[in-house]
Design a protein around this motif. Structure first.
Motif, PDB file in Angstrom:
ATOM      1  N   PRO A 113      37.449  51.065  29.006  1.00  0.00           N
ATOM      2  CA  PRO A 113      37.833  50.239  30.163  1.00  0.00           C
ATOM      3  C   PRO A 113      37.815  51.029  31.467  1.00  0.00           C
ATOM      4  O   PRO A 113      37.656  52.258  31.478  1.00  0.00           O
ATOM      5  N   PRO A 114      38.009  50.339  32.603  1.00  0.00           N
ATOM      6  CA  PRO A 114      38.265  51.051  33.861  1.00  0.00           C
ATOM      7  C   PRO A 114      39.461  51.983  33.679  1.00  0.00           C
ATOM      8  O   PRO A 114      40.407  51.672  32.947  1.00  0.00           O
ATOM      9  N   TYR A 115      39.426  53.133  34.358  1.00  0.00           N
ATOM     10  CA  TYR A 115      40.544  54.062  34.218  1.00  0.00           C
ATOM     11  C   TYR A 115      40.803  54.743  35.552  1.00  0.00           C
ATOM     12  O   TYR A 115      40.071  54.535  36.528  1.00  0.00           O
ATOM     13  N   GLU A 116      41.844  55.569  35.603  1.00  0.00           N
ATOM     14  CA  GLU A 116      42.307  56.118  36.873  1.00  0.00           C
ATOM     15  C   GLU A 116      41.451  57.251  37.403  1.00  0.00           C
ATOM     16  O   GLU A 116      41.546  57.623  38.574  1.00  0.00           O
ATOM     17  N   GLY A 123      35.001  66.395  24.638  1.00  0.00           N
ATOM     18  CA  GLY A 123      35.007  65.430  23.544  1.00  0.00           C
ATOM     19  C   GLY A 123      35.484  64.053  23.915  1.00  0.00           C
ATOM     20  O   GLY A 123      35.477  63.144  23.070  1.00  0.00           O
ATOM     21  N   VAL A 124      35.910  63.846  25.173  1.00  0.00           N
ATOM     22  CA  VAL A 124      36.362  62.527  25.632  1.00  0.00           C
ATOM     23  C   VAL A 124      35.373  62.031  26.680  1.00  0.00           C
ATOM     24  O   VAL A 124      35.106  62.719  27.675  1.00  0.00           O
ATOM     25  N   TYR A 125      34.844  60.817  26.469  1.00  0.00           N
ATOM     26  CA  TYR A 125      33.773  60.287  27.312  1.00  0.00           C
ATOM     27  C   TYR A 125      34.183  58.904  27.834  1.00  0.00           C
ATOM     28  O   TYR A 125      34.796  58.122  27.110  1.00  0.00           O
ATOM     29  N   PHE A 126      33.821  58.621  29.078  1.00  0.00           N
ATOM     30  CA  PHE A 126      34.310  57.427  29.773  1.00  0.00           C
ATOM     31  C   PHE A 126      33.147  56.516  30.159  1.00  0.00           C
ATOM     32  O   PHE A 126      32.202  56.948  30.821  1.00  0.00           O
ATOM     33  N   LEU A 127      33.251  55.250  29.755  1.00  0.00           N
ATOM     34  CA  LEU A 127      32.231  54.268  30.109  1.00  0.00           C
ATOM     35  C   LEU A 127      32.697  53.319  31.204  1.00  0.00           C
ATOM     36  O   LEU A 127      31.891  52.600  31.785  1.00  0.00           O
ATOM     37  N   GLY A 128      33.995  53.289  31.495  1.00  0.00           N
ATOM     38  CA  GLY A 128      34.527  52.414  32.542  1.00  0.00           C
ATOM     39  C   GLY A 128      34.532  53.093  33.888  1.00  0.00           C
ATOM     40  O   GLY A 128      34.477  54.319  33.998  1.00  0.00           O
ATOM     41  N   GLU A 129      34.620  52.284  34.912  1.00  0.00           N
ATOM     42  CA  GLU A 129      34.595  52.793  36.278  1.00  0.00           C
ATOM     43  C   GLU A 129      35.950  53.403  36.657  1.00  0.00           C
ATOM     44  O   GLU A 129      36.999  52.850  36.337  1.00  0.00           O
ATOM     45  N   GLN A 134      36.110  51.456  41.368  1.00  0.00           N
ATOM     46  CA  GLN A 134      36.326  50.064  40.989  1.00  0.00           C
ATOM     47  C   GLN A 134      36.812  49.192  42.133  1.00  0.00           C
ATOM     48  O   GLN A 134      36.274  48.111  42.365  1.00  0.00           O
ATOM     49  N   VAL A 135      37.850  49.632  42.851  1.00  0.00           N
ATOM     50  CA  VAL A 135      38.474  48.718  43.804  1.00  0.00           C
ATOM     51  C   VAL A 135      37.708  48.604  45.113  1.00  0.00           C
ATOM     52  O   VAL A 135      37.819  47.604  45.823  1.00  0.00           O
ATOM     53  N   GLY A 136      36.908  49.617  45.439  1.00  0.00           N
ATOM     54  CA  GLY A 136      36.263  49.646  46.740  1.00  0.00           C
ATOM     55  C   GLY A 136      35.406  48.438  47.063  1.00  0.00           C
ATOM     56  O   GLY A 136      35.572  47.829  48.140  1.00  0.00           O
ATOM     57  N   PRO A 137      34.470  48.046  46.185  1.00  0.00           N
ATOM     58  CA  PRO A 137      33.603  46.909  46.527  1.00  0.00           C
ATOM     59  C   PRO A 137      34.366  45.612  46.780  1.00  0.00           C
ATOM     60  O   PRO A 137      34.016  44.842  47.674  1.00  0.00           O
ATOM     61  N   ALA A 257      37.871  39.142  41.071  1.00  0.00           N
ATOM     62  CA  ALA A 257      37.998  40.282  40.159  1.00  0.00           C
ATOM     63  C   ALA A 257      36.888  41.260  40.457  1.00  0.00           C
ATOM     64  O   ALA A 257      35.806  40.889  40.941  1.00  0.00           O
ATOM     65  N   THR A 258      37.155  42.518  40.180  1.00  0.00           N
ATOM     66  CA  THR A 258      36.142  43.552  40.346  1.00  0.00           C
ATOM     67  C   THR A 258      36.034  44.316  39.033  1.00  0.00           C
ATOM     68  O   THR A 258      37.020  44.856  38.541  1.00  0.00           O
ATOM     69  N   MET A 259      34.840  44.301  38.444  1.00  0.00           N
ATOM     70  CA  MET A 259      34.616  44.835  37.105  1.00  0.00           C
ATOM     71  C   MET A 259      33.200  45.400  36.996  1.00  0.00           C
ATOM     72  O   MET A 259      32.313  45.037  37.779  1.00  0.00           O
TER      73      MET A 259
END
Length: 360
Positions: A113-116, A123-129, A134-137, A257-259
């Protein structure tokens, strides 16, 4: 195939097992069925293409809606016992922080998911924005098209909303807008806290509210907001199709919503994925959503990483992770420095769907 954690210790040599950490209880419980469906679709497609290192994929379901320490103990126990070889998580960030620490590199972990933002753990990989993306657009769109200058920030009181608010303040300042009120409230807050928030909004009359509430709390707020007769733009950082359905849709033209993904993203890849989802689960299945789609991506990315490394061990994956690419409903995703950079969409609720207004 999704199995219970109690069965996961019965290790089969022909299965590659992924712990799917998904909320089936708590404030995010409504997301669970779609997340499980989408991850299962990904596992089936990977298995049909030969599996992971020649082994078919099984998912071991872990309820990510429980307290973070409880979830983390279970995931780490499965990984250290060899009952799972990887982890895909679609859940809240406080759970992610606990799981990340408990795993300690025992298995690769994809967080969808989106994260901070900010994490760089091997070993930890992020697919969310991240919050900064995320919030800018959404803020930019509402400042430009709705002349939203006075903002109220409202979120649950944990790591993700706190840091989204920090990013939002900087973005608003850069757009000559300002924050007129802010509140962080515990998950599962009651009617008294809700009433105070509604009173505060009625008194301050902001042009827009940035909502970083999650799950049932976001649903409860939007229902109370409508019942109170309040009118201003609402920009949500965690609203997807199931949350929109839970509030009976929206036709005010002021719920946004922004996603990184909506089910209505107009690409050939997304249309094809949606058709495969319907063929597998039928027309009455939970709608495709950002969180569900993320779990699909997570399974595909784990398979791609392990195939490229030739092993599921974190050191082997770390050595080849950059440049690993998968194709999903939102296009091609390529890892760089344990993250992917993808489009962020701004959607406006129209009944039970989102009209995509812009992307960045």
């Amino acid at each position: 195939m999704v199995i219970d954690p109690l069965e996961a210790h019965l290790v089969r040599a022909d299965a590659f097992r992924i712990a799917l950490v998904a909320p089936v209880s708590g404030v995010l419980g409504m997301l669970g069925p779609c997340v499980i469906n989408c991850a299962s679709l990904g596992a089936a497609e990977v298995s049909d293409r030969g599996g992971v290192l020649g082994r078919h994929v099984e998912l071991v379901l872990v309820d990510g809606g429980r307290p973070p320490a409880e979830v983390a103990r279970e995931v780490a126990g499965l990984a250290r016992a060899g009952a799972v070889q990887a982890v895909v998580g679609t859940h809240a960030s406080d759970v992610r922080v606990a799981v990340e620490r408990a795993l300690g590199g025992a298995a690769p972990y994809i967080y969808t998911p989106p994260y901070e933002g900010g994490s760089r753990t091997p070993g930890v990989y992020f697919l969310g924005e991240p919050a900064s993306r995320q919030v800018g657009p959404g803020i930019d769109w509402l400042v430009r098209h709705r002349r939203a200058r006075r903002w109220y920030l409202l979120g649950n009181d944990y790591v993700w909303p706190r840091l989204v608010h920090v990013s939002a303040r900087g973005r608003l300042l850069a757009r000559s807008a300002r924050v007129v009120g802010e509140r962080l409230i515990p998950c599962g807050f009651g009617d008294l806290a809700m009433g105070r928030v509604i009173e505060s909004l009625a008194a301050l009359r902001p042009d827009a509210v940035l909502l970083n509430l999650i799950g049932s709390d976001l649903v409860a707020f939007n229902r109370a907001f409508t019942a109170a007769g309040l009118r201003c733009a609402r920009l949500c950082g965690a609203l997807e199709e199931h949350g929109l359905l839970a509030v009976d849709g929206d036709s005010t033209g002021e719920l946004y919503a922004t996603m990184g993904y909506f089910g209505t993203v107009p690409t050939d890849a997304n249309l094809d994925l949606s058709a495969r989802y319907v063929r597998r689960y039928g027309t009455t299945a939970p709608m495709m959503s950002a969180h569900g789609h993320g779990s699909y991506e997570g399974v595909l990315m784990i398979a791609a990483l392990v195939a490229r490394a030739g092993a599921a061990a974190v050191p082997a994956i770390e050595a080849v992770a950059d440049g690993t690419t998968v194709s999903t409903g939102r296009g091609r995703l390529t890892l760089a420095d344990r993250h992917v950079r993808q489009r962020v969409y701004v959607g406006r609720a129209d009944g039970l769907e989102f009209d995509v207004l812009a992307s960045s």
